[in-house]
Design a protein around this motif. Sequence first.
Motif, PDB file in Angstrom:
ATOM      1  N   LEU A   1      22.601 -29.786 -13.341  1.00 13.29           N
ATOM      2  CA  LEU A   1      23.715 -29.734 -12.392  1.00 13.29           C
ATOM      3  C   LEU A   1      24.396 -31.088 -12.227  1.00 13.29           C
TER       4      LEU A   1
ATOM      5  N   ALA B   1      15.759 -18.509 -11.792  1.00 16.40           N
ATOM      6  CA  ALA B   1      15.963 -19.959 -11.719  1.00 16.40           C
ATOM      7  C   ALA B   1      14.888 -20.702 -12.503  1.00 16.40           C
ATOM      8  N   ARG B   2      13.651 -20.274 -12.370  1.00 14.08           N
ATOM      9  CA  ARG B   2      12.560 -20.936 -13.075  1.00 14.08           C
ATOM     10  C   ARG B   2      12.678 -20.752 -14.582  1.00 14.08           C
TER      11      ARG B   2
ATOM     12  N   ARG C   1      21.395 -22.404 -23.609  1.00 11.30           N
ATOM     13  CA  ARG C   1      21.516 -21.414 -22.536  1.00 11.30           C
ATOM     14  C   ARG C   1      22.471 -20.286 -22.930  1.00 11.30           C
TER      15      ARG C   1
ATOM     16  N   SER D   1      15.754 -22.584 -16.277  1.00  9.68           N
ATOM     17  CA  SER D   1      15.481 -24.023 -16.388  1.00  9.68           C
ATOM     18  C   SER D   1      14.511 -24.294 -17.526  1.00  9.68           C
TER      19      SER D   1
ATOM     20  N   ASP E   1      15.773 -30.025 -16.342  1.00  8.87           N
ATOM     21  CA  ASP E   1      15.481 -29.246 -15.152  1.00  8.87           C
ATOM     22  C   ASP E   1      16.808 -28.920 -14.458  1.00  8.87           C
ATOM     23  N   ARG E   2      16.742 -28.077 -13.464  1.00 10.56           N
ATOM     24  CA  ARG E   2      17.944 -27.602 -12.770  1.00 10.56           C
ATOM     25  C   ARG E   2      18.762 -28.750 -12.201  1.00 10.56           C
TER      26      ARG E   2
ATOM     27  N   ASN F   1      26.251 -16.954  -5.679  1.00  6.93           N
ATOM     28  CA  ASN F   1      26.242 -18.415  -5.669  1.00  6.93           C
ATOM     29  C   ASN F   1      27.310 -18.977  -4.725  1.00  6.93           C
TER      30      ASN F   1
END
Length: 147
Positions: A42, A27-28, A113, A31, A37-38, A140
């Motif tokens: 989103l 996750a880190r 990404r 991002s 950032d996450r 998820n």
Amino acid sequence: MSLSPPDAPDPEPEPDCRLPYQVAVFARRISAAGEFDRATFLLLDQLAAGGPANVKTLAAALGVDSSTVTRQAAPLLRERLLARVPYPADRRAVRLALTPLGAGRLAQVREQRLRLVAELTAAWTADERAVFCALLERFNDGLRKRR
């Protein structure tokens, strides 16, 4: 005191012990690979998929509190990545909408990404990528259902 010989490798921790750490690292790093950032990614992604929405609807879709969406949206409104648009049925109400600038920046981050994932999985087979994706999606989904 360890009973292993001095030059023996440490035993590998169980996967259940390693998984939380690996998820956090993933996750880190994902991002850090994009400019958002996450939370920003989103929120913009939700608006790109679902179109303009009010704060309450966005909060429910993202599994967060309405005040969180309001706080996350504020800098995006200032940067003109989001705009407030009137709700057709009630001109007093507003919805948040992705602006052309926001859509363009989101497309750039998505492309970054995609390139990163392609680079990191270049040596994987198509089956390995499919299994990884299916397991990550299942993971998820489990998190989403806990809300």
